[in-house]
Write an enzyme that holds these catalytic residues in place. Structure first.
Site, PDB file in Angstrom:
ATOM      1  N   HIS A   1      -9.275 -11.434 -34.393  1.00 31.40           N
ATOM      2  CA  HIS A   1     -10.514 -12.152 -34.072  1.00 31.40           C
ATOM      3  C   HIS A   1     -11.749 -11.493 -34.689  1.00 31.40           C
ATOM      4  CE1 HIS A   1      -8.160 -14.263 -31.024  1.00 31.40           C
ATOM      5  NE2 HIS A   1      -9.203 -14.988 -30.702  1.00 31.40           N
TER       6      HIS A   1
ATOM      7  N   ALA B   1       0.836  -1.203   0.000  1.00 30.18           N
ATOM      8  CA  ALA B   1       0.000   0.000   0.000  1.00 30.18           C
ATOM      9  C   ALA B   1       0.866   1.247   0.000  1.00 30.18           C
ATOM     10  CB  ALA B   1      -0.921  -0.014   1.223  1.00 30.18           C
TER      11      ALA B   1
ATOM     12  N   GLU C   1       2.227   0.113 -11.288  1.00 26.95           N
ATOM     13  CA  GLU C   1       3.639   0.024 -10.878  1.00 26.95           C
ATOM     14  C   GLU C   1       4.466   1.117 -11.543  1.00 26.95           C
ATOM     15  OE1 GLU C   1       3.261  -1.939  -8.696  1.00 26.95           O
ATOM     16  OE2 GLU C   1       2.751  -4.001  -9.204  1.00 26.95           O
TER      17      GLU C   1
END
Lengths: 404, 259, 388
Positions: free
Chosen positions: A355, A141, A380
């Site tokens: 796809h 955290a 991050e």
């Protein structure tokens, strides 16, 4: 796609100058990781996304293989993996399911490794073993509403009171928040001192005054249980201070280096899965009288993706190798995260396109991978911050100090 | 039944900001819209038309750009439009416009009802309704919310203190509609196209109305403008929820706001 | 040359924007979360003529042409891609096919209720193995007296389950292939033998429905043949061409909304002691977005003008679709990055807009197909025919 090249570059005189080969042990590990991921993780991906919860069984099973203490030494019941093997673990897990890989990465790399590196003997003994057994999941955290990319702007405080620290403040975007038994929490013990006033603490989930908030609803990584954390006069024993007072920023930076390296491995795995899905679909789907794999546009998508993956693989592995050697790898980790996270989303995006309409439907894994990989350029350390970090380092060497 | 609705135009308030600190109005986008209260009036008229047999005529006086307002009103459902404009009318003030509108309505012919917005949003003037009621000598009902007609009698719901009053009026009459009395309808897409491509706005100049520049002497004169003082921030209470609540109650008591 | 919008279009845009802000935006998050079609919006839109914007007033439309229709799509695209998709599939391809190739009787019978919004339309071309390769459709139509009997199934049909009137492509002569062997039919949902299959669970545009349609000995009266018998290929190509321009208009709205949101956020969000709007990375992202959006706007409205003035527009419409969908995706992707973690959260509309935007690169002809259309039109000018 799982091919690890055994390449040895030698000079004509026979002296080895570079070695790209995996050891026999590493190759064995890799096979084991791949088997586990394929058998245990891949089948739960769709369900975890739909239910927005990672099934605890998968983490239990991972613990039984030693993956929840991947980097811990044997005395803490860890698997004592080297960094390259650890990176391969995350890569294989991410091929099966990005969310699971992220959960394992946060647990091992951000929480576990930090306690391992900076924790006291007692802290290691108390926490690492339950972590390795998957009984206690770790979380990290750091981020706050006003301090995302700018970690030095933390507002949470930790003031000494007798044998305790009293923590106050709010954290957001805590991955694993919903399932974690312990949090590595960063707060200012010296609120006036900027980055130097930050300290790190191990906070258990049932600490008085700690409240885990309602989970965030996110675009992807839905199984990861990302939550906020509210600390109101949260009392933490002084024995739970990680390292020393004021060392928090350094701890955070080192943890983030590991996290960035880990994330690049997750991204690398996601890239490969996306291409696998794309290749399989393009063979099976027929248009204009043949499989679309015969179309140059599709082949270009696949070739470009493969080229990017191959470049990334060696960048990521090399960075892991540096980390294992104990060399500085902050710059390389930032570069690896930057390139890998963008490649992962780019490749997932291309493979959705391969796809066609099916790529937009939840029946196909690529739909989830596309949403999951979009997180990678953000978490991050947002890529914009990493670009700054990389540039700052280079300018530093050239004698110019730059500021964000 | 013939219903007349006068339309006024204002500068779109979303296009400018008023800065009391600089004592200036910053116009970022100069766009004119129908005075919102006039749209409320038009909505009352159109709902009467929806309910029965009525013809809604819109009329505007002043600058040539009112053409757009009238076409929008037609797109919303008005049947015909009259624009009173020329060089003389473009320069007059609200009173001059009111006089021109009165003459214009007279020229259109008999009417059963005039429905006006109570006030304009920009200068907050409310003279048009009373002016027209006085000119034609018809009954006026203010603060109107809703209206309906049955058996030649107009039933009106109007503001009455904290509640409403239901009023019956004999026709012809004039209604001034309260701001925000209703949610005006959107103009219809097809009617928008027709309003510009197929339908005409009838244009009359001051001479057509029998008015000269001398009749339109300005009753108002602009001397300048002042701004209200900037509002200061209130006091911020801090502390635990209990402390804040206790302090708040005390402060309210001190100011005599609660007993 | 005159690049200004006539006044009727300015007023039309103002009306549509107010409608979108007041009636559509408040529902956007809800219909995405609840995965349902906003019928209440369709009803309100119908009252304003917005279910038939491009069609002449004599058929119950607005008579606003493709330009007006693009304005509608742009403004809806700003606030809710799902709603734009529902109205777009209804108007831009479903009803459009009947408008372009229907007989006067068919227009009376079908276009009128569609344009007035009493009935909902859809357009059924795609099949499981015939997406980009539309010529490979397998649904068969065989003559039986005064009827044609349809057999087969269609997939990914927007509005498929809510439509009352559906334009369906079927093979009438397999020996002739796409050109000459395919015919368009107008199918009512009450026709015997017509049923709805599974509904798709999609990444985005979840406020629109995407259905499988099943035809089992579905009997269609012969007067419901749309356009010339055997010329279905021409009907659907013409229809899709027009649909592509308006689809790009919806992308334009989405891109514009993304940029505006990014700017507001960058102004409010402080990091490293200053609003991130002071960072060059943000400046350049905004500048790139604004430039692409402006180029797209010109392309879209010029193409709409080509359509309204009856000029050739196939290549330009394909360019609109290709460029529009990519600009929208790029812009919303940049915006999500500027929002950081907040952009990844489902609390904010950025996340939804990101999911919604992705479909535009795929549906109504994937972007790869648009590239083929553009290239084949260009090479044809050199006398070379290329195959996909």
């Amino acid at each position: 796609m799982t091919v690890i090249y055994k390449v040895t570059v030698t000079l004509t005189c026979g002296r080895i100058i570079m070695d790209f080969a995996l050891t026999d042990e590493q190759r064995m590990f890799q096979k084991m990781f791949a088997d586990f991921a394929e058998k245990e993780v891949k089948p739960i991906g769709e369900q975890a996304d739909y239910e927005e919860l990672l099934p605890m069984e998968v983490l239990q099973k991972a613990a039984m293989q030693g993956f929840m203490g991947a980097l811990f030494p044997e005395e803490c019941s860890g698997a004592c993996l080297d960094f390259v093997s650890y990176i391969m673990l995350l890569e294989e897990l991410a091929k099966a399911d990005v969310t699971t890989a992220m959960a394992v990465s946060v647990h091992n790399g951000l929480a576990g490794k930090t306690i391992l590196d900076f924790g006291s003997a007692e802290q290691r003994e108390k926490y690492l073993e339950p972590m390795a057994f998957g009984e206690m999941i770790g979380a990290f955290a750091l981020t706050e509403p006003a301090a995302g990319s700018d970690a030095a702007a933390l507002e949470s405080t930790a003031l000494r009171d007798g044998d305790d620290y009293v923590l106050n403040g709010n954290k957001i975007w805590v991955s694993n928040g919903g399932i974690a038994g312990l949090f590595v929490v960063f707060a200012k013990t010296d609120p006036g001192a900027g980055a130097k006033g930050i300290s790190a603490f191990i906070v258990e989930r049932d600490a008085p005054g700690l409240k885990v908030g309602r989970r965030e609803k996110t675009l992807g990584l839905r199984g990861l249980t990302i939550t906020p954390l509210y600390m109101t006069d949260c009392r933490v024993p002084a024995a739970n201070l990680l390292g020393e007072e004021g060392q928090g920023f350094k701890i955070a930076l080192q943890a983030l280096n590991v996290a960035r390296l880990s994330l690049s491995a997750v991204a690398l795995g996601a890239c490969q899965r996306a291409v696998e899905e794309g290749i399989a679909f393009s063979i099976e789907h027929t248009q204009f009288g043949g499989p679309i794999a015969l179309k140059q546009a599709i082949q270009n998508f696949v070739a470009d993706s493969a080229a990017e993956i191959e470049g990334l693989r060696w960048l990521v592995y090399h960075t892991a190798w540096l980390a294992e050697q104990g060399e500085p790898f902050a710059q390389e980790a930032a570069i690896a995260k930057l390139l890998a996270s963008e490649a992962a989303f780019r490749i997932a995006n291309r493979m959705v396109q391969v796809h066609g309409g099916y790529g937009y439907m939840k029946e196909y894994a690529i739909e989830r991978i596309y949403r999951d990989t979009r997180a990678l350029p953000i978490i991050e350390g947002a890529n914009e911050v990493l670009r700054f970090v990389i540039a700052r380092d280079l300018y530093d060497q050239a004698g110019l100090k730059i500021k964000p | 039944m013939r219903i007349i609705v006068p339309i006024r135009q204002i500068l779109d308030p979303r296009g400018f900001t008023v800065s009391p600190r600089h004592e200036r109005i910053f116009i970022n986008r100069e766009e004119y819209i129908i005075n919102p209260n006039d749209k409320n009036a038009l909505e009352v008229a159109l709902s009467l038309k929806d309910a029965g047999d009525a013809e809604v005529i819109v009329i505007a006086g002043g600058q040539a750009r009112l053409d757009d307002a009238l076409r929008e009103a037609m797109a919303m459902g008005a049947d015909a439009a009259y624009l009173l404009t020329d060089e003389v009318l473009a320069k007059t003030d609200a009173a001059g416009v009111a006089e021109a509108l009165a003459r214009g309505i007279e020229k259109i012919g008999d009417f059963d009802l005039i429905v006006v917005g109570q006030e304009t949003l920009d200068t907050a003037d409310a003279l048009l309704g009373p002016w027209l009621a006085e000119y034609f000598g018809v009954a006026q009902v203010g603060g109107v919310r809703q209206a309906s007609v049955s058996d030649g009698v107009l039933r009106v719901r109007r503001d009455w203190g904290a509640g409403y009053a239901e009023v019956e009026v004999a026709l012809p009459a004039l209604l001034t509609v309260a701001p925000g009395a209703n949610k005006p309808r959107y103009p219809h897409g097809g009617r928008i196209m027709a309003a510009y491509r197929e339908w005409q706005v009838n244009i009359w100049g001051s001479e057509d109305l029998g008015l000269s520049a001398a009749d339109l002497i300005l009753l108002t004169q602009r001397r300048g403008r002042t701004f209200p003082p900037e509002r200061t921030l209130g006091e911020r209470l801090t502390g635990s929820p209990q402390d804040v609540a206790a302090e708040l109650v005390q402060q309210l008591r001190l100011r005599g706001l609660v007993g | 040359m005159d690049f200004t919008f006539p006044k009727e279009y300015e007023l039309f845009r103002r009306m549509v924007r107010e409608f979108a802000e007041n009636e559509v935006r408040p529902l956007a998050k809800k219909i995405d979360a609840e995965h349902r079609v906003p019928f209440e919006t369709i009803k309100k839109a119908a009252k304003l003529g917005l279910m038939g914007v491009p069609f002449p007033r004599k058929y119950g439309g607005c008579g606003a042409g493709e330009i007006g229709y693009c304005i509608l799509m742009e403004e809806l695209g700003r606030v809710c891609t799902s709603t734009a998709t529902v109205i777009g599939a209804h108007t831009g391809i479903g009803a459009m096919a009947i408008y372009l190739d229907g007989t006067e009787e068919q227009k009376e019978k079908y276009l009128k209720p569609l344009a007035s919004g009493e009935k909902i339309g859809a357009f059924a071309l795609t099949e499981a193995q015939a997406g980009s390769d539309a010529a490979a459709i397998k649904t068969r139509a065989v003559r039986d007296g005064d009827y044609y009997v349809l057999n087969g199934s269609k997939c990914f049909i927007t509005n498929g389950d809510i439509a009352d009137i559906i334009t369906v492509m079927a093979v009438t002569d397999p020996s002739l292939g796409a050109r000459g062997g395919v015919t368009a039919f107008i199918v009512e949902k009450e026709f015997p033998g017509f049923s709805i299959g599974t509904l798709e669970n999609k990444m985005g545009i979840r406020g629109s429905s995407t259905a499988e349609l099943i035809f089992e000995d579905c009997r269609v009266p012969k007067e419901n043949v749309l356009g010339q018998f055997g010329a279905g290929f021409i009907t659907f190509m013409k229809t899709l061409d027009v649909g592509r321009a308006s689809l790009a208009a919806a992308c334009l709205g989405g891109a514009q909304a993304a940029m505006e949101a990014a700017m507001k956020w960058a102004k409010a969000r402080t990091q490293f002691g200053v609003p991130i709007a002071q960072k060059q990375s943000v400046h350049f992202a905004i500048a790139d977005m604004a430039t692409e959006i402006e180029a797209l706007r010109s392309l879209v409205y010029r193409t709409a003008w080509l359509i309204d003035t009856g000029q050739p527009h196939i290549k330009e419409a394909a360019m609109c679709k290709l460029y529009g969908s990519e600009v929208a995706s790029r812009c919303i992707n940049r915006t999500l990055q500027i929002f950081g973690g907040m952009g990844y959260s489902r609390e904010f509309w950025v996340e939804r807009a990101f999911r919604d935007a992705r479909i535009a690169e795929i549906f109504e002809g994937t972007n790869e197909i648009q590239r083929i259309v553009i290239a084949s039109n260009l090479f044809r000018e050199l006398g070379l025919r290329i195959s996909p």
